[in-house]
Design a protein around this motif. Structure first.
Motif, short mmCIF file in Angstrom:
data_model
loop_
_atom_site.label_atom_id
_atom_site.label_comp_id
_atom_site.label_asym_id
_atom_site.label_seq_id
_atom_site.Cartn_x
_atom_site.Cartn_y
_atom_site.Cartn_z
N SER A 76 30.65 -18.30 62.86
CA SER A 76 31.82 -19.18 62.77
C SER A 76 32.52 -19.00 61.42
CB SER A 76 31.36 -20.63 62.92
OG SER A 76 32.34 -21.49 62.39
N GLN A 81 32.37 -26.37 58.68
CA GLN A 81 31.27 -26.65 59.60
C GLN A 81 29.93 -26.46 58.89
OE1 GLN A 81 31.09 -24.09 63.05
NE2 GLN A 81 29.51 -25.35 64.03
N ARG A 82 28.95 -27.31 59.19
CA ARG A 82 27.61 -27.16 58.61
C ARG A 82 26.98 -25.89 59.17
NH1 ARG A 82 25.65 -28.83 53.95
NH2 ARG A 82 23.48 -29.46 53.97
N LYS A 83 26.60 -24.98 58.29
CA LYS A 83 26.03 -23.70 58.70
C LYS A 83 24.97 -23.30 57.69
CE LYS A 83 29.96 -21.15 58.59
NZ LYS A 83 30.94 -22.08 58.03
N TYR A 84 24.09 -22.39 58.11
CA TYR A 84 22.98 -22.02 57.23
C TYR A 84 22.85 -20.50 57.06
CZ TYR A 84 21.63 -26.84 58.16
OH TYR A 84 21.63 -28.20 58.27
N THR A 123 28.55 -20.64 54.16
CA THR A 123 27.41 -21.53 54.42
C THR A 123 27.17 -22.39 53.19
OG1 THR A 123 25.83 -19.88 53.61
CG2 THR A 123 26.27 -19.89 55.97
N LYS A 205 23.96 -20.66 67.62
CA LYS A 205 23.16 -21.89 67.69
C LYS A 205 21.79 -21.57 67.11
CE LYS A 205 22.18 -25.53 71.00
NZ LYS A 205 21.11 -25.61 71.97
N ARG A 208 18.49 -26.14 63.52
CA ARG A 208 18.97 -27.48 63.87
C ARG A 208 20.15 -27.43 64.86
NH1 ARG A 208 21.12 -30.43 60.09
NH2 ARG A 208 20.18 -32.36 60.84
N LEU A 210 22.61 -25.47 64.77
CA LEU A 210 23.87 -25.13 64.09
C LEU A 210 23.93 -23.63 63.79
CD1 LEU A 210 23.88 -28.23 61.71
CD2 LEU A 210 25.38 -27.84 63.69
N PRO A 211 25.14 -23.10 63.58
CA PRO A 211 25.26 -21.66 63.32
C PRO A 211 24.43 -21.22 62.11
CG PRO A 211 27.42 -22.64 63.71
CD PRO A 211 26.45 -23.78 63.60
N THR A 212 23.68 -20.15 62.30
CA THR A 212 22.71 -19.71 61.29
C THR A 212 22.64 -18.20 61.25
OG1 THR A 212 21.38 -21.68 61.77
CG2 THR A 212 20.27 -19.89 60.60
#
Lengths: 428, 158
Positions: A76, A81-84, A123, A205, A208, A210-212
């Motif tokens: 993304s 957005q929360r991402k890792y 991120t 996905k 958690r 979320l996009p990683t």
């Protein structure tokens, strides 16, 4: 400052700082040229960084060899957005110790690589998942991360760039399967390290939900060099499809085992003869495992011809994997190697898929029956059949990783397995 | 049942650990490491305490403990020793060293010695094949071992 304390970007991409004494100290790393690229990258458009990494052709160094830039391309672009970003430092493929060697001497190259990558990907938080056994290395990393925070290279609004990035060192606790990226995610979530069904891939996905992005230590550590010298310079090393340099972990029957950074495509025999100073005690080469315990074994004949790049190894029936080369001389017994391999995969199967949970156990039992002198020659076919049925039928690649070396040994050393079964029967 | 709780220093560390994660369950493994550092193994009392503290069911915690080789659901000892028995280490006698140590100290794999000094564990690849055969003594790697040097290193432990 003496030239000895300067990084050598000419001859190395990953080990360019390794000759510098105490380079694990931030100031020394920085004096040698470290963190320069991080600072420069904050002035660039994040998309430009991604573009450069993509153009370099860098491929994931954990084992699968998937192009890093393509993986990043699935991610993304929404910076809010929360991402890792997860760094896979779970290095557990038997025969592999390159990430340990990279980290324990130069932890900051990874921290710098992660900050640049995190900025490119947008991120806000990253984790370095390091295997539990690497306790000392985790402490070295934690110190490096702490020092980077103090210096303002991590945390909120890094160097006034408006970019926030938190980085945490997270220790595993002894499980091979956590090196598989979705197993690693489960483990980081505080669960058993069981892999998850893909798709959805972690980039969509992941941790958690979320996009990683999950990248290997060596992959992320290559990013600062690529940004410094450029994709074109990176591609001067290696082959067209396997560009760049790679860390090889070499162990077993060589005079000088260790980690070497070499261009992809280098002949395996050159690695053994030149860099490892030949087979120990002048013995004859018998076989080589070219890419960690899950890579099918090569006979000496093939080992003398193969080049260490993704394509040539695959074309000859094995895989580059993590670049872990185990050299076997004429004194070694192939059935021993098979036994140790089978025990390992049985122990490490996470147990959620039937072909792997049962198959790894069956293969070990079949072998041990033969070891007790209660086998028969048809057990070789039986092993081959069980291995065949374990391939491509499970959530992750562990089942294949157990089946492939088994079938590889049967193919390359059937005669030796047959004699072994017969001798064990006689000696019963 | 003797109640377990974190000591003062570890209570602080626990609070800090929670700030590293976006949910509490993700902090479970570091919390288990912390508890094990304090208590040497993850006893039912430790599990009960962590369950209450973190709001994670005990069964979920026990599942995690049983999955990983470095979390112990049974007593260990003052010194935890992990001997590598994977391919390269086995080529250079790792298995004989593991067995030799057990015989020398009259121990069983993964059972603490009666004096509480030693706990020996057979391990998969420790990621240090260039120094084969190797083992870990309380988080420190020791390589290029022979049975003799391995026994010597264990004998001098406190």
């Amino acid at each position: 400052m003496s030239i000895a304390n300067k990084a050598d970007y000419q001859n190395f991409t990953l080990l360019s700082y390794h000759h510098i004494p105490s380079v694990h100290h931030l100031e020394i790393f920085e004096e040698a040229g470290g963190y320069e690229m991080m600072k420069k990258c904050f002035t660039l458009d994040p998309e430009k960084i991604k573009e450069e990494v993509k153009n370099s052709g860098l491929r994931g160094r954990g084992g699968a060899g998937f192009p890093t830039g393509v993986k990043w391309g699935f991610f993304s672009k929404d910076r809010n957005q929360r991402k890792y970003l997860l760094c896979n430092a779970d290095e557990s493929e038997p025969g592999t110790f390159k990430d340990r060697y990279l980290l324990e001497i130069n932890p900051h190259i990874l921290v710098e690589g992660m900050i640049i990558s995190a900025f490119a990907l947008g991120t806000q938080r990253g984790y370095i998942y390091i295997r539990g056994e690497f306790y000392e290395q985790a402490m070295i990393l934690e110190k490096a991360v702490k020092d980077a925070y103090k210096r303002g290279y991590l945390g909120k609004n890094i160097l006034g760039s408006g970019f926030d990035f938190e980085l945490v060192v997270h220790r595993g606790a002894g499980a091979y399967i956590c090196g598989e990226e979705t197993g690693l995610i489960s483990s980081l979530e505080g669960q058993k390290g069981r892999p998850k069904l893909k798709p959805p891939f972690p980039a969509i996905k992941g941790y958690r939900g979320l996009p990683t992005i999950v990248n290997n230590v060596e992959t992320l550590a290559a990013v600062p060099w690529i940004m410094r010298c450029g994709a074109a310079a990176y591609k001067k090393w290696g082959t067209e499809k396997s560009p760049g340099t790679k860390l090889f972990s070499i162990s077993g029957d060589v005079n000088r085992p260790g980690v070497f950074e070499l261009p992809l495509g280098i002949p395996l025999i050159e690695v053994i003869e030149k860099h490892c100073e030949g087979v120990r005690e002048g013995n004859k080469l018998k076989a080589v495992i070219p890419g960690g315990s899950s890579a099918p074994i090569f006979t000496a004949e093939i080992a003398k011809e193969v080049r260490m790049d993704y394509e040539d190894i695959a074309q000859k029936g094995s895989m580059l994997g993590s670049g872990a080369i185990i050299v076997l001389d004429e004194t070694r017994s192939i059935p021993d190697i098979l036994k140790w391999t089978l025990e390992f995969y049985h122990h490490e199967s996470c147990g959620q898929c039937t072909p792997c949970r049962e198959g790894t156990g069956w293969m070990e039992k079949i072998f041990k029956r033969a070891e007790q002198g209660e086998g028969k020659l048809s057990d070789i076919e039986l092993l081959d059949k069980v291995a065949f049925n374990m391939r491509g039928r499970t959530i992750c690649a562990l089942s294949d990783a157990a089946a492939m070396p088994t079938q590889g040994i049967i193919k390359a050393f059937r005669g030796e397995l047959e004699s072994y079964i017969k001798i064990q029967m006689k000696n019963r | 049942m003797k109640k377990f709780e974190f000591n003062t220093a570890n209570k602080k560390k626990y609070q800090e650990l929670l700030t590293h994660y976006d949910d509490i369950q993700s902090a479970l493994m570091p919390v288990l490491h912390l508890a094990q550092e304090q208590h040497s193994w993850l006893s039912p009392e430790v599990v009960a305490h962590i369950s209450e503290l973190m709001g994670i069911p005990e069964i979920k915690i026990n599942e995690v403990i049983s999955f990983y080789d470095m979390f112990y659901d049974h007593p260990t000892a003052r010194n935890v020793v992990q001997v590598c028995t994977n391919i390269t280490c086995s080529m250079f006698g790792g298995r004989e060293i593991h067995k030799g140590i057990l015989d020398h100290f009259q121990l069983h794999n993964m059972r603490p010695s009666q004096d509480g000094k030693l706990y020996i564990q057979k391990m998969e690849c420790l990621g240090a094949c260039e120094m084969a055969p190797c083992m870990r003594i309380n988080n420190i790697y020791e390589g290029h071992l022979t049975l003799k040097t391995a026994v010597q290193k264990l004998e001098v432990l406190p």
